[in-house]
Design an enzyme around this catalytic site. Sequence first.
Site, mmCIF file in Angstrom:
data_model
loop_
_atom_site.group_PDB
_atom_site.id
_atom_site.type_symbol
_atom_site.label_atom_id
_atom_site.label_comp_id
_atom_site.label_asym_id
_atom_site.label_seq_id
_atom_site.Cartn_x
_atom_site.Cartn_y
_atom_site.Cartn_z
ATOM 1 N N TYR A 141 72.669 26.682 38.967
ATOM 2 C CA TYR A 141 72.079 27.144 40.224
ATOM 3 C C TYR A 141 72.772 26.552 41.445
ATOM 4 C CZ TYR A 141 67.891 29.265 38.145
ATOM 5 O OH TYR A 141 67.010 30.064 37.476
ATOM 6 N N LYS A 189 72.563 23.463 24.505
ATOM 7 C CA LYS A 189 73.519 24.330 23.803
ATOM 8 C C LYS A 189 74.729 23.466 23.485
ATOM 9 C CE LYS A 189 74.972 28.468 22.435
ATOM 10 N NZ LYS A 189 74.394 29.167 21.261
ATOM 11 N N ASP A 221 69.107 29.044 21.867
ATOM 12 C CA ASP A 221 68.903 30.361 21.242
ATOM 13 C C ASP A 221 67.849 30.271 20.139
ATOM 14 O OD1 ASP A 221 70.782 28.790 19.927
ATOM 15 O OD2 ASP A 221 72.202 30.404 19.514
ATOM 16 N N ASP A 245 64.209 28.175 33.100
ATOM 17 C CA ASP A 245 63.770 29.378 33.809
ATOM 18 C C ASP A 245 63.473 30.484 32.797
ATOM 19 O OD1 ASP A 245 63.346 31.184 35.999
ATOM 20 O OD2 ASP A 245 65.331 32.017 35.604
ATOM 21 N N ASP A 249 59.497 32.046 31.289
ATOM 22 C CA ASP A 249 59.019 33.441 31.350
ATOM 23 C C ASP A 249 58.695 33.928 29.941
ATOM 24 O OD1 ASP A 249 59.541 33.570 34.143
ATOM 25 O OD2 ASP A 249 60.192 35.664 33.969
HETATM 26 C C1 IPM Z 1 61.515 30.728 39.272
HETATM 27 C C2 IPM Z 1 62.351 31.847 39.846
HETATM 28 C C3 IPM Z 1 63.490 31.276 40.675
HETATM 29 C C4 IPM Z 1 64.400 30.505 39.727
HETATM 30 C C5 IPM Z 1 64.323 32.314 41.462
HETATM 31 C C6 IPM Z 1 63.469 33.218 42.307
HETATM 32 C C7 IPM Z 1 65.350 31.638 42.319
HETATM 33 O O1 IPM Z 1 62.800 32.707 38.858
HETATM 34 O O2 IPM Z 1 61.011 29.898 40.036
HETATM 35 O O3 IPM Z 1 61.330 30.687 38.052
HETATM 36 O O4 IPM Z 1 65.259 31.095 39.050
HETATM 37 O O5 IPM Z 1 64.239 29.288 39.658
HETATM 38 MN MN MN Z 2 61.916 32.325 36.891
#
Ligand code: IPM
Ligand code: MN
Length: 354
Positions: A141, A189, A221, A245, A249
């Site tokens: 990032y 990884k 993975d 990240d 999700d």
């Molecule tokens: C999160 C989001 C952010 C990230 C984006 C919007 C920059 O996906 O907070 O999980 O990737 O960290």
């Molecule tokens: Mn995210």
Amino acid sequence: MSKKIVLLPGDGIGQEVINSAKKVLERVAEIYSSHFEFEQFEIGGTSYDLHGEPLTDETIEACKSADAILLGAVGGTKWDNVPTHLRPEQGLLSIRKELNLYSNIRPIKGFDPLLHASPLKEDIIKGSDILIVRELTGGLYFGEPRERRENGTVAVDTLVYSREEIERIVKQGFESAQIRSKHLTSVDKANVLESSRLWREIVEEQSKNYPDVKVDHMLVDATAMKLITDPASFDVIVTENLFGDILSDEASVLTGSIGMLPSASLSDTVGLYEPVHGSAPDIAGEGKANPLGMILSAAMMLRYSFGMEKEALAIEDAVNLSLKQGYHTADLNIKEGKIVQTEEMTNIVIKNIK
Ligand code: IPM
Ligand code: MN
Ligand code: NAD
């Protein structure tokens, strides 16, 4: 004692769910005789539209002098074509960097009334209670250089981690495991990436300081697979920025919706609390957003920044009770119960705060 809270609604449903968190906190203040002072500032696309940049010095200064910060979400298709350094997401990345919020804590624990809301089988998710500790200010990032070369036909991002950056987040992982089930899974990884080999070395070194914690190393993975096939086998996961990240999700599926997940982004001195979800442009403005991830982020703020454990629990219990009563937003795939809008869901939670 009065606490100064900076609200950064951001964009899309961020604007909607931040109000839910504020109303819940106002109710908590009433019941528990605490005092919160709110100040609101722009971030993301909303800030770009107003000030020409996604994060202003004024917002940064306000955050630096706050006791804690609550953030909704940033981003949206409206800003797809603005220059990269002015994109809404850049505002979020910059505030994380400015405040040195290197540690992102994402608890993933299903609420019992929602066990059947997950597309995964109930007996697979039952008993799962995971804490993802995600490194938040390093890795791909932020690494330099990041650029286009050869007339834009070649793109470069840099994955760089220093020993110091890895050590502090790994320590956070071990400390989190110590106060939970004492099992740390370090995700990397290391079969391919040099940064992951340094990461693994440091986890091994640090493990000597935490003899009561059992450590596993797992490749990212394989972790992605195991999160779905055997989520109950995890306790604390510690990992670098991008892996964290993506895995968070994925893990949100265990709870039935990404709209349920809260998070805390911490430095050594201050905390910014934000739901894991984004600005959800597909439903923004329709009053359909699930406010619970944001409300639970406010509970995390009370716990981590203000040490208000019983107030935090009161919010979490109220969320649980509201779900048990059958109320939920449309993102949760449940047949029974009643689908409500953001505002009604918020009011039900407020009514249920004991
Ligand atoms: C999160 C989001 C952010 C990230 C984006 C919007 C920059 O996906 O907070 O999980 O990737 O960290
Ligand atoms: Mn995210
Ligand atoms: P998203 O999380 O915004 O949405 C993914 C899906 O989940 C959508 O279908 C959305 O409707 C649904 N969803 C998300 N939160 C919900 C909620 N609270 N209630 C009900 N449904 C919800 O991810 P995306 O669509 O990939 O990204 C949209 C924008 O948000 C992008 O600009 C992205 O950069 C940004 N984003 C911001 C953050 C943040 O500010 N922390 C996090 C992730 C994405």
